[in-house]
Design a protein around this motif. Sequence first.
Motif, PDB file in Angstrom:
ATOM      1  N   ILE A 140      -2.236  -5.426   3.179  1.00 31.11           N
ATOM      2  CA  ILE A 140      -3.044  -5.500   4.407  1.00 31.11           C
ATOM      3  C   ILE A 140      -4.536  -5.531   4.055  1.00 31.11           C
ATOM      4  CG2 ILE A 140      -3.704  -4.295   6.538  1.00 31.11           C
ATOM      5  CD1 ILE A 140      -0.852  -3.088   6.594  1.00 31.11           C
ATOM      6  N   ALA A 141      -4.948  -4.637   3.137  1.00 29.16           N
ATOM      7  CA  ALA A 141      -6.370  -4.574   2.770  1.00 29.16           C
ATOM      8  C   ALA A 141      -6.831  -5.898   2.167  1.00 29.16           C
ATOM      9  CB  ALA A 141      -6.595  -3.430   1.773  1.00 29.16           C
ATOM     10  N   GLN A 152       2.010  -9.379  11.427  1.00 26.61           N
ATOM     11  CA  GLN A 152       2.372 -10.520  10.580  1.00 26.61           C
ATOM     12  C   GLN A 152       1.134 -11.329  10.200  1.00 26.61           C
ATOM     13  OE1 GLN A 152       5.362 -12.719  12.665  1.00 26.61           O
ATOM     14  NE2 GLN A 152       7.017 -11.445  11.872  1.00 26.61           N
ATOM     15  N   ARG A 153       0.259 -11.540  11.196  1.00 19.70           N
ATOM     16  CA  ARG A 153      -0.960 -12.299  10.932  1.00 19.70           C
ATOM     17  C   ARG A 153      -1.836 -11.597   9.906  1.00 19.70           C
ATOM     18  NH1 ARG A 153      -1.918 -13.204  16.205  1.00 19.70           N
ATOM     19  NH2 ARG A 153      -3.348 -11.443  16.311  1.00 19.70           N
ATOM     20  N   ASP A 154      -1.769 -10.240   9.952  1.00 22.58           N
ATOM     21  CA  ASP A 154      -2.656  -9.453   9.084  1.00 22.58           C
ATOM     22  C   ASP A 154      -2.246  -9.488   7.628  1.00 22.58           C
ATOM     23  OD1 ASP A 154      -4.117  -8.793  11.215  1.00 22.58           O
ATOM     24  OD2 ASP A 154      -3.449  -6.715  11.384  1.00 22.58           O
ATOM     25  N   VAL A 155      -0.980  -9.829   7.374  1.00 20.65           N
ATOM     26  CA  VAL A 155      -0.500  -9.769   5.995  1.00 20.65           C
ATOM     27  C   VAL A 155      -0.155 -11.153   5.500  1.00 20.65           C
ATOM     28  CG1 VAL A 155       1.206  -8.794   4.443  1.00 20.65           C
ATOM     29  CG2 VAL A 155       0.406  -7.467   6.388  1.00 20.65           C
ATOM     30  N   ALA A 191      -7.479 -11.757  -4.926  1.00 23.23           N
ATOM     31  CA  ALA A 191      -6.655 -10.723  -4.292  1.00 23.23           C
ATOM     32  C   ALA A 191      -5.524 -10.299  -5.229  1.00 23.23           C
ATOM     33  CB  ALA A 191      -6.086 -11.231  -2.964  1.00 23.23           C
ATOM     34  N   ARG A 192      -4.874 -11.287  -5.838  1.00 21.82           N
ATOM     35  CA  ARG A 192      -3.797 -10.976  -6.788  1.00 21.82           C
ATOM     36  C   ARG A 192      -4.340 -10.172  -7.968  1.00 21.82           C
ATOM     37  NH1 ARG A 192      -2.262 -16.371  -6.919  1.00 21.82           N
ATOM     38  NH2 ARG A 192      -0.811 -16.886  -5.258  1.00 21.82           N
ATOM     39  N   ASN A 219      -8.945 -13.064   4.772  1.00 24.59           N
ATOM     40  CA  ASN A 219      -9.189 -13.620   6.104  1.00 24.59           C
ATOM     41  C   ASN A 219     -10.666 -13.603   6.481  1.00 24.59           C
ATOM     42  OD1 ASN A 219      -6.491 -14.091   6.386  1.00 24.59           O
ATOM     43  ND2 ASN A 219      -6.074 -12.240   7.597  1.00 24.59           N
ATOM     44  N   ASP A 220     -11.398 -12.611   5.984  1.00 25.36           N
ATOM     45  CA  ASP A 220     -12.824 -12.527   6.285  1.00 25.36           C
ATOM     46  C   ASP A 220     -13.676 -13.317   5.299  1.00 25.36           C
ATOM     47  OD1 ASP A 220     -12.194 -10.977   8.422  1.00 25.36           O
ATOM     48  OD2 ASP A 220     -12.705  -9.065   7.474  1.00 25.36           O
ATOM     49  N   GLY A 221     -13.020 -14.051   4.419  1.00 22.30           N
ATOM     50  CA  GLY A 221     -13.746 -14.922   3.501  1.00 22.30           C
ATOM     51  C   GLY A 221     -14.446 -14.183   2.368  1.00 22.30           C
TER      52      GLY A 221
END
Length: 448
Positions: free
Chosen positions: A406-407, A25-28, A422-423, A413-415
């Motif tokens: 996820i990717a 969940q945190r990953d997405v 992303a969209r 998350n890694d900035g």
Amino acid sequence: MSARRHAAVLVIVAGALAAAAASAQRDVDAALLADIEAIKAIDNHAHVMRPVPDDRGFDALPLDALDPSPLPVGLRDDNPMFVRAWKALFGYRYDDASESHAQEAAAAKQRAMAERGAAYPAWVLDKLGIETMLANRIAMGPELTAPRFRWVPYADALIFPLDNGAAEAANRDYAAFYPAEEKLLQQYVAESRLSALPATLDEYCRAVVSATLERHKRGGAVAEKFEIAYLRWLDFGPAAGDAAAATYAKFVRGGRPPAAEYKTLQDYLFAYLAREAGRLGLAIHIHVADGGGGNYDQRGSDPLLLTWLFNEPSLRKTNFVIVHGGGAPGAKHAGSLLSKSNVYADFSSWSFTMSPRLQAAALRDWLSTYPEHVLFGTDATPVSDRINWEETGWVATTTARQALAIALSGMINDGEIDRARARDLARRALHDNARKLYGLGSDPGDQR
Ligand SMILES: [Zn+2]
């Protein structure tokens, strides 16, 4: 093991499962996943079936011609994802796929086909969130029409005009597949209004190869597909025209060409065909990944074997697509080749052999370097009496979107990127890159 120790292990296992779920969940990024699920996609590669009995036009090389060999877990009838597909597509009510329940799914599918008739394939696309599907087929049909379906015919047959006995003797899968190619070449020769192969290579190139590509283009094709890794290695190289012409003229009426001479002719024909495809605005699709069948030669389908082809100056006006993106073993090599201006890769079929997380890792590489060259694809395909292109298509479209989420969430998350970027990257991969590559911009459906 003591009862107490056993209990302790259970606690650890339960804790690990909860941690895994929480980490997933945190990953997405949930909002991003919802956006990605709403994008109407262009599917770069699929084997859609016509809703008629005995459709055999879905693949030039159907795998059922081969020795029996195991399917990957993801394509077996007992993959629980297929139960989810039946629910989403046909209102299936069960959580299992027992024989009697599966018969209900089959009956529901038949009803959906009967109710919708020729509109059934497009109805399935609506369910899959796919705006346009590139249909890799020998021939299309009245149910598979533009703008929802675009044709990608097969071109392998055109580069094997001589006796293929030496290759057939070398590999049992080659032996099973060459007769299908020889039959398709006869069809292409007849459609070119010839009764036999021309006597010279020049005449063959003009009257059969170019004529067939032009016919395909007039028939609505957007690309030509090669499944050549099922027939020989992908190690194309420079080929002198006079040597190729001599081999053609010597063996076109019979006799078995020596392997090295035949390879030169094949390499010459492939480059000629690719140049002609570029002239006509047809992309070249090449199956580059593991393949089905117990005798597939994995050594011959590494993406790097295509480096000469992609660097050849006379082919820079031809767009190439690495279909299946090299698969799990070749994804990094495929990604490195996206540095060429005319080379693209799709991630079709990954959902059958790679988890969303494995797909995401490979995709992140591609999206971080050459995101304009990344294409979504399903490889929707018939597998068994139960599982057909609708189910495999649903699993692929669902799993691939999770992988993208996820990717891209990892990159946020890694900035590395923000959510707007992303969209944008998701939209490119799922839709815009393919629209540009194939010039589909004029479709009214593309405005959605
Ligand atoms: Zn395929």
